[in-house]
Write an enzyme that holds these catalytic residues in place. Structure first.
Site, PDB file in Angstrom:
ATOM      1  N   CYS A 137       0.828  -1.204   0.000  1.00  0.00           N
ATOM      2  CA  CYS A 137       0.000   0.000   0.000  1.00  0.00           C
ATOM      3  C   CYS A 137       0.865   1.258   0.000  1.00  0.00           C
ATOM      4  CB  CYS A 137      -0.920  -0.008   1.220  1.00  0.00           C
ATOM      5  SG  CYS A 137      -1.934   1.470   1.320  1.00  0.00           S
ATOM      6  N   CYS A 140      -0.377   4.146   2.137  1.00  0.00           N
ATOM      7  CA  CYS A 140      -0.230   3.960   3.587  1.00  0.00           C
ATOM      8  C   CYS A 140       1.216   4.181   4.009  1.00  0.00           C
ATOM      9  CB  CYS A 140      -0.614   2.541   4.013  1.00  0.00           C
ATOM     10  SG  CYS A 140      -2.088   1.880   3.239  1.00  0.00           S
ATOM     11  N   ASP A 141       2.165   3.674   3.237  1.00  0.00           N
ATOM     12  CA  ASP A 141       3.547   3.591   3.719  1.00  0.00           C
ATOM     13  C   ASP A 141       4.563   4.412   2.925  1.00  0.00           C
ATOM     14  OD1 ASP A 141       2.690   1.759   5.639  1.00  0.00           O
ATOM     15  OD2 ASP A 141       2.818   0.109   4.214  1.00  0.00           O
TER      16      ASP A 141
END
Ligand code: NDP
Length: 312
Positions: A137, A140-141
């Site tokens: 992701c 997300c990261d």
């Protein structure tokens, strides 16, 4: 204490398919409950700009689009339940769904819109380094890789989109693909080609992700060129896997027929499964299009079919 409640219609999943089904079923006065699942808002909450959902001429952020769909469903009396179903019995009447909380939900009709989850390469080193530099992701990261060199694996729209997004943080993004051209849409291919921070690594597969969780995580990858058979190492600190998705059907066991790696089978021109009163919509049954707008379309179909089923 665990409680048991009965509902005429339950919708499983909170992506575009689930929310659209809830909007239509709510408007039909079916008072549906929608059980959100592990990732409220679904896959679109992990994307950034959605440029191709009709009605937003300048695009819209994925999480915002999902918020709007949820609010619209609630306006029509759909009830949101923040729980995850872990077991189902679809052959009894009413059908029985057991939640993670221990609560039992029973229903006369069910719309399955549980979507799909990211696929992994299946390497031991990938498993070991998940959360230590290996991710599926980018939104997300990606932030953690400011100024660093990283790799994205895959050749579809997701891989292209993630590679482009990650150039906002990383100094260099290797795009590792097992063939010598992307399958992503032309417009995405052009954006990848024109981005000086993206370095394609064609005809290559990752043999091993290097590094140790306790020692700074990912330190590189060993890639093999599938044409020459030669292996080489690239030093980098992050690996984003973007090789597609698998439908989320584990909670149904073998109660429903699946095809092509787990997609639920529905009747032609319908969302009906082989079990009366069970309908499937969105990515969990769509192996061809997998778009937010097609998921919304089948969510609408499922609600209309469920309404007809309940009326009969
Ligand atoms: P796709 O199935 O389209 O692509 C998966 C990619 O991963 C392919 O290039 C495939 O290679 C590669 N791959 C699969 N398995 C492996 C493996 N084991 N090792 C190495 N490579 C592998 O998935 P996407 O997630 O990219 O897209 C799914 C759907 O969602 C598509 O319909 C896409 O159009 C849509 N989508 C649309 C977006 C948009 O419109 N903005 C954004 C993101 C997704 P190969 O090419 O050799 O098969």
């Amino acid at each position: 204490m665990a409680k048991e409640t009965h509902h005429r219609l339950i919708i499983l999943g909170s992506g575009p398919a689930g929310y659209t089904a809830a909007i239509y079923a709510g408007r039909a006065n079916l008072k549906p409950i929608l059980i959100q699942g592990m990732q409220p808002g679904g896959q679109l909450t992990t994307t950034t700009e959605v440029d191709n959902f009709p009605g937003f001429e300048h695009g819209i952020q994925g999480p915002e689009l999902m918020e709007k769909m949820r609010a619209q469903a609630e306006r029509f009396d759909a009830t949101m339940v923040y729980d995850t179903i872990v077991a189902t019995d679809l052959k009894t009447r009413p059908m029985r769904l057991t939640a993670d909380s221990g609560d039992l939900y029973t229903c006369d009709a069910l719309i399955i819109a549980t979507g799909a989850s990211a696929r992994w390469l299946g390497l031991e080193s990938e498993q070991k380094l998940k959360g230590f530099g290996v991710s599926a992701c980018a939104t997300c990261d990606g932030f953690f890789f400011r100024g660093q060199e990283i790799a994205v694996v895959g050749g579809g729209n997701t891989a292209a989109e993630e590679a482009i997004f990650l150039t906002h943080f990383a100094s260099k993004v290797y795009l590792v693909h097992r063939r010598d051209q992307l399958r992503a849409e032309k417009v995405m291919q052009d954006k990848v080609r024109d981005n000086p921070k993206i370095v394609p690594v064609w005809d290559s597969v990752i043999e091993e992700i290097l590094g140790e969780p306790g020692q700074g995580g990912v330190s590189g990858i060993r890639v093999k060129n599938v044409k020459t058979g030669q292996s080489s190492e690239l030093p980098l600190t992050g690996v984003f896997i973007a090789i597609g998705h698998s439908p989320n059907t584990a909670i149904f066991g073998d109660q429903l027929e699946t095809i092509d790696g787990g997609y639920l089978v529905t009747r032609p021109d319908s969302t009906a499964t082989a079990i009366p009163g069970v309908f499937a919509a969105g990515d969990v049954q769509d192996r061809h299009y997998r778009q937010a707008v097609t998921a919304a379309g089948t969510g609408c179909m499922a609600a209309l079919e469920a309404e007809r089923f309940l009326a009969e």
